[in-house]
Enzyme design. Structure first.
Site, PDB file in Angstrom:
ATOM      1  N   ASN A   3       0.879  -1.174   0.000  1.00 43.03           N
ATOM      2  CA  ASN A   3       0.000   0.000   0.000  1.00 43.03           C
ATOM      3  C   ASN A   3       0.914   1.221   0.000  1.00 43.03           C
ATOM      4  OD1 ASN A   3      -1.783   2.061   0.481  1.00 43.03           O
ATOM      5  ND2 ASN A   3      -2.286   1.454   2.588  1.00 43.03           N
ATOM      6  N   TRP A   4       1.077   1.786  -1.192  1.00 45.36           N
ATOM      7  CA  TRP A   4       2.024   2.909  -1.318  1.00 45.36           C
ATOM      8  C   TRP A   4       1.494   4.187  -0.656  1.00 45.36           C
ATOM      9  CZ3 TRP A   4       4.384   3.170  -6.970  1.00 45.36           C
ATOM     10  CH2 TRP A   4       5.114   1.995  -7.217  1.00 45.36           C
ATOM     11  N   LYS A   5       0.201   4.227  -0.371  1.00 46.61           N
ATOM     12  CA  LYS A   5      -0.425   5.453   0.154  1.00 46.61           C
ATOM     13  C   LYS A   5      -0.136   6.612  -0.817  1.00 46.61           C
ATOM     14  CE  LYS A   5      -0.150   3.457   4.678  1.00 46.61           C
ATOM     15  NZ  LYS A   5      -0.243   3.612   6.123  1.00 46.61           N
TER      16      LYS A   5
ATOM     17  N   HIS B 295      -9.621   1.603   4.606  1.00 50.22           N
ATOM     18  CA  HIS B 295      -8.360   1.803   5.330  1.00 50.22           C
ATOM     19  C   HIS B 295      -8.606   2.772   6.481  1.00 50.22           C
ATOM     20  CE1 HIS B 295      -4.285   2.943   6.319  1.00 50.22           C
ATOM     21  NE2 HIS B 295      -3.917   1.807   5.747  1.00 50.22           N
TER      22      HIS B 295
ATOM     23  N   GLU C  98      -7.023   5.178   7.526  1.00 45.46           N
ATOM     24  CA  GLU C  98      -6.788   6.593   7.198  1.00 45.46           C
ATOM     25  C   GLU C  98      -8.000   7.194   6.490  1.00 45.46           C
ATOM     26  OE1 GLU C  98      -3.023   5.876   5.276  1.00 45.46           O
ATOM     27  OE2 GLU C  98      -2.183   5.355   7.230  1.00 45.46           O
TER      28      GLU C  98
ATOM     29  N   GLU D 109      -5.693  -4.445  10.627  1.00 46.11           N
ATOM     30  CA  GLU D 109      -4.643  -3.440  10.814  1.00 46.11           C
ATOM     31  C   GLU D 109      -4.914  -2.639  12.093  1.00 46.11           C
ATOM     32  OE1 GLU D 109      -2.654  -2.464   6.721  1.00 46.11           O
ATOM     33  OE2 GLU D 109      -4.238  -1.029   7.137  1.00 46.11           O
TER      34      GLU D 109
ATOM     35  N   GLY E 213       2.310   2.508  10.670  1.00 41.72           N
ATOM     36  CA  GLY E 213       3.313   3.555  10.462  1.00 41.72           C
ATOM     37  C   GLY E 213       4.018   3.997  11.736  1.00 41.72           C
TER      38      GLY E 213
ATOM     39  N   SER F  99       3.097  -1.895  10.347  1.00 41.22           N
ATOM     40  CA  SER F  99       4.538  -2.006  10.598  1.00 41.22           C
ATOM     41  C   SER F  99       5.092  -3.405  10.337  1.00 41.22           C
ATOM     42  CB  SER F  99       4.882  -1.530  12.009  1.00 41.22           C
ATOM     43  OG  SER F  99       4.531  -0.167  12.169  1.00 41.22           O
TER      44      SER F  99
ATOM     45  N   GLY G 295       2.674  -1.062   4.243  1.00 41.88           N
ATOM     46  CA  GLY G 295       2.767   0.355   3.907  1.00 41.88           C
ATOM     47  C   GLY G 295       4.209   0.746   3.669  1.00 41.88           C
ATOM     48  N   GLY G 296       4.830   1.343   4.672  1.00 38.86           N
ATOM     49  CA  GLY G 296       6.187   1.888   4.564  1.00 38.86           C
ATOM     50  C   GLY G 296       7.189   0.956   3.893  1.00 38.86           C
TER      51      GLY G 296
HETATM   52  P1  PGA Z   1       2.609   0.442   7.599  1.00 40.07           P
HETATM   53  O1  PGA Z   1       1.167   0.678   6.921  1.00 40.07           O
HETATM   54  O2  PGA Z   1       3.106  -0.885   7.073  1.00 40.07           O
HETATM   55  O3  PGA Z   1       3.429   1.606   7.149  1.00 40.07           O
HETATM   56  O4  PGA Z   1       2.393   0.411   9.076  1.00 40.07           O
HETATM   57  C1  PGA Z   1       0.270  -0.371   6.727  1.00 40.07           C
HETATM   58  C2  PGA Z   1      -1.009   0.175   6.149  1.00 40.07           C
HETATM   59  O5  PGA Z   1      -1.439   1.254   6.581  1.00 40.07           O
HETATM   60  O6  PGA Z   1      -1.634  -0.444   5.266  1.00 40.07           O
END
Ligand code: PGA
Length: 251
Positions: A8-10, A98, A100, A169, A175, A213, A234-235
């Site tokens: 997930n590149w966001k 998600h 966010e 999640e 993150g 994470s 994500g990251g």
């Molecule tokens: P993260 O993000 O791996 O950076 O914690 C995961 C996500 O939000 O899908």
């Protein structure tokens, strides 16, 4: 079941950076990757992905995903992207709900369920995100929260839920560098599996991903758990070496 590792590149990426990242990913992926791999990238770059995927044999097995989809089919919804548009660009997955989007865009359980329905209606797999806040975990409400979030999706989608992917999640782990312990993650995944079993005779084949994470160091332990069927990353999905290491840890 084959595990799924989805990046997930966001809101990250540029034309140049994507060439480097996807090129490195293509170079690092062997012809036979046991896991399924997807990258959920910002919509302006879907066309670029298609061009690069045609050039790099290593990207053949990498599926394209969106990070959101509209709950509506078409019409006067400025800024929204319909499931039909995603499909036009070859998206195989759409992340929905998600945290966010729930947090910054006010998406409710009902909206998330409608988004999942749109993706399913167009032959795509929604990756339905669920998770509790730190406050909810500390108040002992984790199971109740994720149960409610999943119930909304089951309620609207009925037997089609066999075609969804679930992503647990915990919001406090996204993150932040704080991962849920292997036991904490497996415990929630097992509860979600029970809930899916109560709704579907085929619940064993519904993938439940862990996200929050996940990285090259902790992936193997998480992915070895009975009810963890992959990861939403994500990251670490923005660094080819890390993402490849996670893919390498999957079965
Ligand atoms: P993260 O993000 O791996 O950076 O914690 C995961 C996500 O939000 O899908």
């Amino acid at each position: 079941m084959t595990q799924l590792i989805a990046g997930n590149w966001k809101m990250n990426g540029t034309l140049d950076a994507n060439v480097a990242l996807l090129g490195a990913l293509a170079a690092g992926l062997g012809p036979q990757t046991p896991a399924q791999v997807a990258v959920c990238i910002p919509a302006p770059y879907w066309a670029q992905f298609r061009v690069l995927a045609a050039q790099h044999p290593g990207l053949k097995a990498v599926a394209l995903g969106a990070q959101d989809v509209s709950a509506h089919a078409s019409g006067a919804y400025t800024g929204e992207l319909s499931a039909a548009m995603l499909k036009d660009f070859g998206c195989r997955y759409a992340i929905v709900g998600h945290s966010e989007r729930r947090q910054y865009h006010g998406e409710t359980d009902a909206v998330v369920a409608a988004k999942a329905q749109q993706a399913l209606a167009h032959g795509m797999t929604p990756i339905v995100c669920l998770g509790e806040t730190l406050e909810q975990r500390e108040a002992g409400q984790t199971f109740e929260v994720v149960k409610r979030q999943l119930a909304a999706v089951i309620h609207i989608n009925g037997h089609c839920i066999n075609e969804i992917v679930v992503a647990y999640e915990p919001i406090w782990a996204i993150g932040t560098g704080k991962t849920a312990s292997i036991e904490q993650a497996q415990e929630v995944h097992a509860r979600l599996r029970e809930q899916l079993k109560a709704a579907s005779a085929q619940a064993e084949r519904i993938k439940i991903l862990y996200g929050g994470s996940m990285n090259a160091g902790n992936a193997a332990g998480l992915l070895a758990q009975a009810d963890i069927d992959g990861g939403l990353i994500g990251g670490a999905s923005l660094k080819a070496a890390d993402f490849l290491a996670i893919i390498g840890a999957a079965r």
